[in-house]
Design a protein around this motif. Structure first.
Motif, PDB file in Angstrom:
ATOM      1  N   PRO A   1       1.975   6.627   0.606  1.00 42.81           N
ATOM      2  CA  PRO A   1       0.953   5.681   0.148  1.00 42.81           C
ATOM      3  C   PRO A   1       0.791   5.811  -1.370  1.00 42.81           C
ATOM      4  O   PRO A   1       1.004   6.882  -1.941  1.00 42.81           O
TER       5      PRO A   1
ATOM      6  N   GLU B   1      -3.704   0.699   4.794  1.00 45.36           N
ATOM      7  CA  GLU B   1      -2.667   1.632   4.348  1.00 45.36           C
ATOM      8  C   GLU B   1      -1.881   2.173   5.541  1.00 45.36           C
ATOM      9  O   GLU B   1      -0.649   2.233   5.509  1.00 45.36           O
TER      10      GLU B   1
ATOM     11  N   TYR C   1       0.801  -1.225   0.000  1.00 42.93           N
ATOM     12  CA  TYR C   1       0.000   0.000   0.000  1.00 42.93           C
ATOM     13  C   TYR C   1       0.839   1.283   0.000  1.00 42.93           C
ATOM     14  O   TYR C   1       0.272   2.376  -0.096  1.00 42.93           O
ATOM     15  N   ALA C   2       2.146   1.152   0.138  1.00 40.82           N
ATOM     16  CA  ALA C   2       3.004   2.337   0.238  1.00 40.82           C
ATOM     17  C   ALA C   2       4.423   1.979  -0.203  1.00 40.82           C
ATOM     18  O   ALA C   2       4.748   0.801  -0.388  1.00 40.82           O
TER      19      ALA C   2
ATOM     20  N   ARG D   1      -2.016   5.542  -2.907  1.00 39.78           N
ATOM     21  CA  ARG D   1      -3.265   6.268  -3.146  1.00 39.78           C
ATOM     22  C   ARG D   1      -3.057   7.754  -2.916  1.00 39.78           C
ATOM     23  O   ARG D   1      -2.459   8.173  -1.936  1.00 39.78           O
TER      24      ARG D   1
ATOM     25  N   LEU E   1      -6.534   7.805   5.217  1.00 40.63           N
ATOM     26  CA  LEU E   1      -5.942   6.498   4.975  1.00 40.63           C
ATOM     27  C   LEU E   1      -6.896   5.386   5.413  1.00 40.63           C
ATOM     28  O   LEU E   1      -7.554   5.493   6.445  1.00 40.63           O
TER      29      LEU E   1
END
Length: 180
Positions: free
Chosen positions: A73, A87, A54-55, A75, A83
């Motif tokens: 992250p 994440e 996720y990161a 995203r 978050l």
């Protein structure tokens, strides 16, 4: 009457002006390097040291100190409360791994770990939240930036990249050792 603008009342950091100018320019261009770099699949050129689910961990191209990294992250979100739990857990796991790797390679005396949310708080890239990890050593603040407008870093980014990448991979391969 005393001069309220006594030079001793201010701490000037003119070497940071390039960073501020560059971050303002990237905002105007409306591109996010934290989104673009992972998509380019050129981790060494983009200084991405490690990718997690996720990161990812990336070296800061304008470091305050050697091995100054950021955990980002994938995203594109602007603040920590946005978050997802998975994440946030992954980011905290990467913080632990990064601290262990930097301790192993560089033996710092301490760390600054921070998240700047919003331009007013100092976020250079405010639209994409990220965590800074800055290792610190006793005496790492010296006269060079003040007298000669120069930040002295004892190692180039490519060397730091290789050292940290190996240390992180070693730690990931033995991740159970972080829990002891």
């Amino acid at each position: 009457m005393a001069n309220i603008f006594n030079i001793m009342d201010f701490l000037w950091a003119p070497w940071r002006s390039k960073y501020v100018a560059d971050s303002s320019k990237s905002k105007r261009e409306e591109k996010c390097i934290f989104c673009e770099f992972p998509e380019q699949n050129d981790d060494e050129r983009n200084l991405i040291v490690y990718r997690s689910k996720y990161a990812y961990i990336i070296l800061n191209r304008f470091p305050y100190n050697p091995s100054h990294v950021m955990i980002v992250p994938y995203r594109h979100i602007s603040s920590v409360e946005l978050l997802e739990d998975n994440e946030a857990q992954d980011i905290f796991r990467l913080i632990k791994i990064t601290l262990a790797a930097i301790r192993k390679v560089y033996s710092p005396d301490g760390f600054n770990i921070g998240i700047n949310i919003g331009r007013t708080a100092g976020a250079g890239i405010e639209a994409h939240v990220h965590v800074h990890i800055v290792p610190r050593w006793n005496g790492d603040a010296n006269f060079m930036p003040v007298l000669s407008n120069t930040k002295v870093l004892p190692e180039d980014l490519e060397t730091t990249y290789v050292k940290l990448k190996k240390a992180i991979e070693d730690i990931i391969n033995n991740e159970d050792s972080l829990d002891h």
